[in-house]
Design an enzyme around this catalytic site. Structure first.
Site: not given
Length: 697
Positions: A545, A632, A664
C-alpha cells in the site's frame, strides 16, 4: 491513504469456518513457516455474562489444504482462567450474546443453510443448541433489544435505478451503468443495494426495515460491523452510523443518526460535523451518548475526539480537548467513566476517562491504565471487569483481563499447543535521530536463537497507511515473526506521518509523501547497517500500500553512492500519482494529502510529479518483485503493471506476482501461503547467502 479509518489494527480478523488440519504436528524447536502460520487459531468476538463471572468467545481455525474453516464457541470461567468448548459443529458458530439470566447464550450459525445464518440458543452448561429464528434471508450483525423478545439485524436492500440487468430481452448482458462516482469500492462494484437495519421478533417474524428508502449503509462498507449501531438502555432508540448523502467519493462525512424504534424518521445528530463520526455508545443509564469524531472533513486520519451528547439538554461537547493523540475505541464503565484505547509509541494501550460535571459543562480526566509491549484492542467492559484482546509481534490475539493496577492476566491460550514447540524471535526497541533532529521509533525483530556474533540479512519494513502505526500487530501476511523465523532481521520503522507520536508527527506527511518520510526510513536503515550483526550487502526494502509506494520511491533513490538495498518487494504500491488519481475510488486521500487534483495548477502538477515514483525510473537498478491483485480498486492493478513494465524496460531483474481473485489484501488461505513462498523465494534469489533454511512443515 490506502488503509481506512475502519481498517482493522492491521491484524486481519475474518469470520470463516473450519475443519481439523491434516498437517503433521509441530515438533520441538521448530520455527514458524507459512503453512504453520495458517494453523494458528484466531480469537473472535467476546461476550461477558451479566454477573461478570463468565465469558463466551469464538475461535476460528483454518484448513488451508482444502480452504475450509470452522468457528466454535468456548466458555471461560474468568476467576479460574479455565475454558471449555461450548459448541462443536462443522458450521460457523459466532456472534455470541448472553441471555439476560446468564444461563445460556444466543449465537449465529449457518448449520442448516450455509448461505443463511440463523439465531440459536445453547445453555451455558452445554447440551444441544436450539434454533430460534427462521428469517427467510438469514441474519447478520444481530443485537437483542432489552427484554430479549426482539432483535435488530442488518439486511441488503435494493434501492433506486438498477445498475445491471437493464433490459429484459438481454438477460445475459453483464454491463453495469453508473451516473456518479464511487461506482466501486476497495474490491467490489456498487450493485445498487444498501445494508439496512431491520427490527423483528426474536424468531425473525414481523421484520420491518427501519431505514426504508434511505440510500445509506449501516454498517458502513466494507469495514463496518455491529459496532456501527447501538440500542439505548430503554430500547426506545437506536444510534447508528451512516455516510451523510453527498458526494461519497470525496467525503469522509459519516454521521450519527438517532432512530426511534417506534417507526419515526431518523434524525441526524452530527449536523455540521463534516468528518468521520463513529462508534456511538449510550451510557448505562441512558443519560449520555458518546462517540468518536474527526473534525476535519476529507481527512480520514484526523484525530479521533471523544464527543458527549447530553440527551436531555441536547448539547454536544468534546471531552478530549488538549489530548495530542487519537482515540481508537470507547466503552462505558459506569455513568461517569469511559474506557478507551489508543496508539502510543508503537503500542496500543487502555486509558480511563473520568467525566467531571461543571454545571452544564463536562471535562474528561484521562489516566493511562496499561503499559507494555503489546496491542490491546476489542476490549469488553462490565463494571470493574475489563477484558481485552492482546497481540504482539510473536503471537496473535489472546484474551486478557486488565487488573486494577494495570497489569494483565492472560485468560486464554488458544495457540499454546503450537507455541510450546516454537522457537520465538527476539524483539527490541531502537530510537534513531532523524535528519531534522527528531527521534524515530523502530521495532527490531531478530531471528529465533539470535547470535550477535553472526551476520544476518536485513528486511526494512515500510508501513502502509500512510497514517498507520507499526504497532505490536500480528499480521497473517506481513508477519515479522515469520520473517525472522526464516533467518532475517526485520526493522519496522515508525517514520513521519503516522499516529502514536503526537499530532504534528502524524499530520506532517501532507504534501510530502516522498520527502521526510523517506529520509526517516533511510536514517533508520543506516542505523541498522551500522550494527555488527547486519550483513550490509543483503538488505531488502519491503512494503504494501503506502509501503509499496515507499518501495517504488526508494527504488529511485537507491543508486550510486546512495545504494543501500540489494532487493525490493512492493505489494499494491502507488506508482504514478496522476494515473492513480484518475482511477482510485476514495478521492479524499489525494484531495487532502496532495491538496487537490493535479490539473488545478502548475504548482499542483509539480507536486504530483515530485512525489510520484514514476518520475525517478531513470535511476532504477535494483531487482524488484511487484505484487498486485485484480480486485484492488484503492490502488488499481495498472499501478503495479506500470512499475513492473518500467523495471523490465530498464533491464532490471523483476518479477510480477498477480492475483486475479484478490483485492488490496490477500485473504484466501492458499493464496496467502503462495504469497509467502514467492516472497521468500525472491529474497533467497536476490539476497543469496548461507542463511539457514527453516524446517519443513
Amino acid at each position: 491513504m490506502f488503509t481506512s479509518f475502519r481498517s482493522p489494527l492491521v491484524a486481519l480478523t475474518i469470520t470463516l469456518t473450519a475443519a481439523l488440519f491434516l498437517l503433521a504436528p509441530l515438533s520441538a524447536g521448530e520455527v514458524l513457516t507459512p503453512e504453520k502460520l495458517w494453523q494458528l487459531k484466531r480469537l473472535g468476538s467476546v461476550t461477558v455474562s451479566p454477573d461478570g463471572n463468565h465469558a463466551v468467545y469464538s475461535v476460528t481455525q483454518y484448513n488451508w489444504q482444502d480452504e475450509t474453516s470452522n468457528s466454535d464457541l468456548y466458555v471461560l470461567d474468568i476467576a479460574r482462567g479455565e475454558s471449555r468448548r461450548l459448541t462443536s459443529h462443522t458450521a460457523s458458530d459466532h456472534n455470541p450474546i448472553f441471555a439476560a439470566d446468564g444461563a445460556g447464550v444466543y449465537f449465529l450459525s449457518n448449520r442448516e443453510d450455509k448461505a443463511k445464518a440463523q439465531l440459536y440458543y445453547i445453555a451455558l452448561n452445554g447440551g444441544e443448541a436450539e434454533r430460534i429464528s427462521n428469517a427467510p434471508d438469514g441474519l447478520s450483525n444481530v443485537k437483542l433489544l432489552p427484554g430479549q423478545e426482539r432483535l435488530l439485524f442488518t439486511k441488503e436492500v435494493a434501492l433506486g435505478k438498477p445498475v445491471k440487468n437493464l433490459f429484459e430481452d438481454l438477460p445475459n448482458a453483464s454491463a453495469r451503468v453508473y451516473d456518479d462516482l464511487k461506482l466501486r469500492h476497495w474490491d467490489g462494484w456498487f450493485e445498487g443495494t444498501y445494508s439496512h437495519l431491520h427490527l423483528a421478533d426474536i424468531n425473525g417474524d414481523n421484520a420491518r426495515d427501519l431505514m426504508k428508502d434511505l440510500t445509506q449503509d449501516t454498517p458502513t462498507k466494507p469495514f463496518g460491523d455491529a459496532g456501527d449501531f447501538t440500542i439505548s438502555p430503554d430500547g426506545k432508540e437506536i444510534a447508528y452510523v451512516a455516510l451523510v448523502p453527498n458526494r461519497p467519493a470525496d467525503s469522509t462525512d459519516t454521521g450519527i443518526y438517532l432512530l426511534p424504534t417506534d417507526g419515526k424518521v431518523a434524525e441526524l445528530l452530527t449536523k455540521n460535523m463534516g468528518g468521520y463520526d463513529v462508534e456511538p455508545r449510550y451510557s448505562p443509564d441512558g443519560t449520555y451518548l458518546a462517540w468518536l469524531s474527526m473534525e476535519t472533513p476529507g481527512y480520514e486520519s484526523d484525530r479521533n475526539r471523544i464527543m458527549l451528547y447530553h440527551r436531555k439538554n441536547k448539547t454536544i461537547e468534546e471531552l478530549t480537548v488538549g489530548l495530542d493523540e487519537t482515540v481508537s475505541h470507547i466503552a462505558w464503565q459506569d455513568n461517569d467513566t469511559l474506557i478507551f484505547n489508543g496508539p502510543t509509541k508503537g503500542t496500543y494501550q487502555l486509558y480511563r476517562m473520568d467525566i467531571t460535571r461543571k454545571g452544564k459543562k463536562h471535562t474528561g480526566n484521562i489516566t493511562q491504565i496499561t503499559k507494555g509491549r503489546h496491542n490491546l484492542s476489542s476490549f469488553t467492559v462490565k463494571g470493574d471487569l475489563i477484558l481485552a484482546k492482546k497481540s504482539t509481534h510473536e503471537r496473535p490475539f489472546e484474551l486478557v483481563k486488565v487488573n486494577a493496577d494495570g497489569s494483565l492476566k492472560t485468560l486464554t491460550d488458544i495457540n499454546g499447543d503450537h507455541y510450546a514447540k516454537l522457537d520465538l524471535p527476539e524483539i527490541e526497541t531502537m530510537w534513531v535521530d532523524a535528519t531534522d533532529g527528531k527521534k524515530i521509533h523502530n521495532w527490531i525483530i531478530k531471528p529465533p536463537n539470535f547470535d550477535p556474533n553472526k551476520k544476518y540479512p536485513l528486511l526494512v519494513y515500510c508501513q502502509g497507511g500512510p497514517q498507520s502505526m507499526v504497532s505490536q500487530f500480528f499480521s497473517f501476511r506481513w508477519n515479522f515473526h515469520l520473517m525472522a523465523a526464516q533467518g532475517y532481521v526485520v526493522v519496522g520503522i515508525n517514520r513521519r506521518g503516522l499516529p502514536g507520536f503526537g499530532r504534528e508527527w502524524n499530520d506532517s506527511i501532507k504534501g510530502d509523501y516522498g520527502g521526510q518520510p523517506m529520509r526517516d526510513i533511510l536514517s533508520s536503515t543506516d542505523a541498522m547497517l551500522a550494527k555488527d550483526y547486519i550483513e550490509t550487502q543483503r538488505v531488502a526494502a519491503i512494503g504494501a500500500s503506502f509501503g509499496g509506494y515507499t518501495v517504488f520511491r526508494l527504488m529511485g533513490m537507491n543508486h550510486g553512492e546512495n545504494k543501500r538495498f540489494q532487493s525490493m518487494i512492493s505489494h499494491c504500491g502507488l506508482f504514478n500519482m496522476e494515473g492513480w488519481y484518475g482511477a482510485t475510488e476514495e478521492l479524499f486521500f489525494p484531495n487532502r494529502d496532495m491538496g487537490g487534483p493535479y490539473w488545478e495548477s502548475e504548482e499542483q502538477k509539480k507536486q504530483y510529479a515530485e512525489n510520484s515514483p514514476h518520475s525517478y525510473v531513470q535511476n532504477w537498478e535494483t531487482p524488484i518483485l511487484v505484487i498486485h491483485g485484480q480486485l484492488d480498486y484503492r490502488v488499481p492493478l495498472t499501478e503495479g503493471l506500470q512499475a513492473f513494465q518500467a523495471a523490465k524496460m530498464k533491464g532490471n531483474k523483476a518479477r510480477f506476482l498477480y492475483f486475479p481473485d484478490e483485492g488490496h489484501w490477500v485473504l484466501k488461505p492458499q493464496n496467502g501461503i503462495l504469497w509467502h513462498r514467492i516472497f521468500f523465494q525472491w529474497l533467497e534469489e536476490t539476497l543469496p547467502g548461507t542463511k539457514e533454511k527453516p524446517s519443513a512443515p
